[in-house]
Design a protein around this motif. Structure first.
Motif, short mmCIF file in Angstrom:
data_model
loop_
_atom_site.label_atom_id
_atom_site.label_comp_id
_atom_site.label_asym_id
_atom_site.label_seq_id
_atom_site.Cartn_x
_atom_site.Cartn_y
_atom_site.Cartn_z
N ASP A 230 5.60 66.08 34.69
CA ASP A 230 6.49 66.87 35.54
C ASP A 230 7.70 66.06 35.99
OD1 ASP A 230 4.75 68.98 35.26
OD2 ASP A 230 3.84 68.76 37.23
N THR A 231 7.46 64.81 36.37
CA THR A 231 8.55 63.97 36.87
C THR A 231 9.52 63.61 35.75
OG1 THR A 231 7.11 63.07 38.59
CG2 THR A 231 9.09 61.80 38.05
N ALA A 290 5.00 66.29 44.20
CA ALA A 290 6.01 66.88 45.09
C ALA A 290 6.88 65.76 45.62
CB ALA A 290 5.33 67.63 46.24
N GLU A 291 7.94 66.12 46.33
CA GLU A 291 8.82 65.13 46.92
C GLU A 291 8.26 64.68 48.28
OE1 GLU A 291 11.57 63.66 45.81
OE2 GLU A 291 11.53 64.70 43.88
N TYR A 292 8.13 63.37 48.43
CA TYR A 292 7.71 62.79 49.71
C TYR A 292 8.72 61.71 50.08
CZ TYR A 292 3.12 64.93 48.88
OH TYR A 292 2.09 65.81 48.66
#
Length: 385
Positions: A230-231, A290-292
Motif C-alpha cells: 500500500d505504501t 495509515a498516517e501517524y
C-alpha cells in the motif's frame, strides 16, 4: 583463470558462493539473491536478468560478482537516465547494460567476492577485466559497478574505470551507552525536536517491538507485506517483493533480518524492515496501514539507532536520499560507483561530466556536515566515512 556468467544464482551451490569473502554482507548471501530470483523480483519483466560473474581456476571458484543485464535503470539508485537519453538521441542502444549490484538495494559493500586462498588483487583485477570482456562479447553498451567499497574501487580505477561519487546519510556509533547519550551530542534544538517526535508516537498509543526473522510468523508477514504494498503504491512505486519472498528471507536469514513493528491495541499498523551484518544495520522497506504523526521517523530511524547502540554495531545505513535524515543524526557519506562505456565518444562525455560532478558532490556533503545537528566539539570526534 576463466570468467563465465551464470543465468541464475542457483547454478552455483550456496555453500560455494557463501564461502567467498564479502558474503557476511546479508545482501550478498546466496539466500538473499536466490529469493529475489525465485519470487520474480529479479526477472526479465522487471528489467533484471541474472548474469552473475564467476572466476574459476579449474574446479575452484576464485571469485564472483552479483551481476545483471538491465533493460532499464530502475531500482539501481545511481541515476544514469541522462546517459541513456543521450544514446537514444544518437540512435544507439544503451540497454541492455551490465551492472554489478544488489537489486533494488542502495547498500554499500564489496562487489568482488574473493576466495581467501587466492591473491586478492589478482582476483580483483581479473574480475575488473573480465566484466569488460563480457560486455564486449555480448556487444552491449557498458558495465557499471554500483556502491562498491574502497578496495574494489581502487582496483576498478586502476583498471581504467571512471569513478562516480554519490551521497548518502549514515549514522555512526561513537560508543554511546544509550539513546540519551547519543542525544547529548546534538545541539539543543535538534535534541528537543527528536524528543518531541518520539513523544508524539507515544501520545498516539503506539508501541514498537523489535523482531528478528526467526521470530516472525507467516501471519505477521501477511500484514506487513500489505503495509509495504500500500505504501509503495501510494508513492507511485512498484512493490516487487512478494509476501512469500519476505517469508523466505525471514526463514533463511533468521536474525540477519530485523523488523521494527509498530502496534496499536496489540495489532500491527506499520513496520520498518531491515537487514544487518555483524557491524551494520541496513534500512530497506517501510509500510504503514495509515498516517501517524512522526511514526516513520521513529520506526525507520530512532528504533534503528537504539538497536545499533544496544547491539554494539558501528553503523546504520537507512537507505538512499533524504536530507531530512541529517537533522536526526545521520551525516553525509560519499558513495562510489565505477563505469565503463564501450563507445569512446560517450565515455569521454561521461568523464567530463563526472570531473565536474565529483567536486560538487563533495562540497555538498561538507556543507551539510558542517550545518548538521552535532555540537562542534562532538562532530570532531565522530567516526567518519
Amino acid at each position: 583463470m576463466q570468467i563465465r556468467a551464470l543465468s541464475a544464482i542457483d547454478e552455483i551451490a550456496p555453500a560455494r558462493w557463501n564461502a567467498l569473502t564479502g558474503t557476511d554482507n546479508p545482501f550478498l548471501r546466496h539466500e538473499f539473491l536466490a529469493a529475489l530470483e525465485r519470487h520474480g523480483a529479479v526477472s526479465a519483466d522487471n528489467g533484471w536478468v541474472p548474469h552473475h560473474l564467476v572466476l574459476e581456476d579449474g574446479d575452484t571458484l576464485v571469485a564472483a560478482a552479483p551481476a545483471y543485464l538491465k533493460g532499464n535503470s530502475w531500482g539501481e539508485f545511481v541515476f544514469d537516465f541522462a546517459w541513456a537519453h543521450a544514446y537514444e538521441r544518437n540512435g544507439l542502444d544503451y540497454y541492455p547494460k551490465l551492472i554489478i549490484a544488489v537489486p533494488y538495494s542502495p547498500v554499500n559493500g564489496p562487489r568482488m567476492l574473493i576466495n581467501g586462498d587466492y591473491p586478492v588483487e589478482g582476483a580483483r583485477q581479473a574480475l575488473a577485466d573480465g566484466a569488460r570482456q563480457v560486455v564486449d562479447a555480448l556487444d552491449i553498451s557498458s558495465v557499471h559497478w554500483l556502491f562498491a567499497n574502497d578496495a574494489d574501487m581502487a582496483e576498478l580505477e586502476a583498471a581504467g574505470y571512471s569513478r562516480r561519487d554519490g551521497c548518502q546519510y549514515h549514522w555512526r556509533n561513537a560508543g554511546y551507552h544509550d539513546f540519551d547519550d547519543f542525544l547529548g551530542g546534538l545541539n539543543a534544538k535538534k535534541r528537543k525536536n527528536i524528543r518531541r517526535e518520539r513523544r508524539r508516537v507515544d501520545e498516539q498509543g503506539l508501541t514498537l517491538r523489535t523482531l528478528h526473522g526467526d521470530e516472525m510468523s507467516p501471519e505477521l508477514w501477511t500484514a506487513l507485506h500489505g503495509f509495504y504494498v500500500d505504501t509503495f503504491l501510494a508513492h507511485g512505486n512498484r512493490p516487487v517483493i512478494t509476501r512469500d519472498c519476505f517469508v523466505e528471507l525471514s526463514d533463511q536469514l533468521g536474525d540477519r533480518l530485523v523488523a521494527f513493528v509498530a502496534e496499536a491495541d496489540d495489532e500491527p499498523v506499520a513496520a520498518a524492515i531491515c537487514l544487518r551484518s555483524d557491524d551494520t544495520l541496513y534500512g530497506r522497506y517501510w509500510g504503514a496501514a495509515a498516517e501517524y504523526d512522526d511514526l516513520h521517523f521513529e520506526a525507520c530511524y530512532y528504533q534503528g539507532i537504539e538497536y545499533c547502540i544496544r547491539e554494539g554495531m558501528d553503523r546504520f545505513e537507512p537507505g538512499a536520499q533524504g536530507e531530512h535524515k541529517v537533522a536526526r543524526g545521520f551525516l553525509p557519506v560519499l558513495t562510489h560507483s565505477a563505469h565503463h562505456l564501450r563507445d569512446d565518444r560517450f565515455q569521454a562525455a561521461v568523464d567530463d561530466f563526472l570531473a565536474r560532478e565529483r567536486p560538487a558532490v563533495a562540497e555538498y556533503a561538507d556543507t551539510l556536515t558542517a550545518e548538521g545537528p552535532y555540537r562542534a566539539d562532538v562532530l570532531e570526534t565522530l567516526p567518519r566515512g
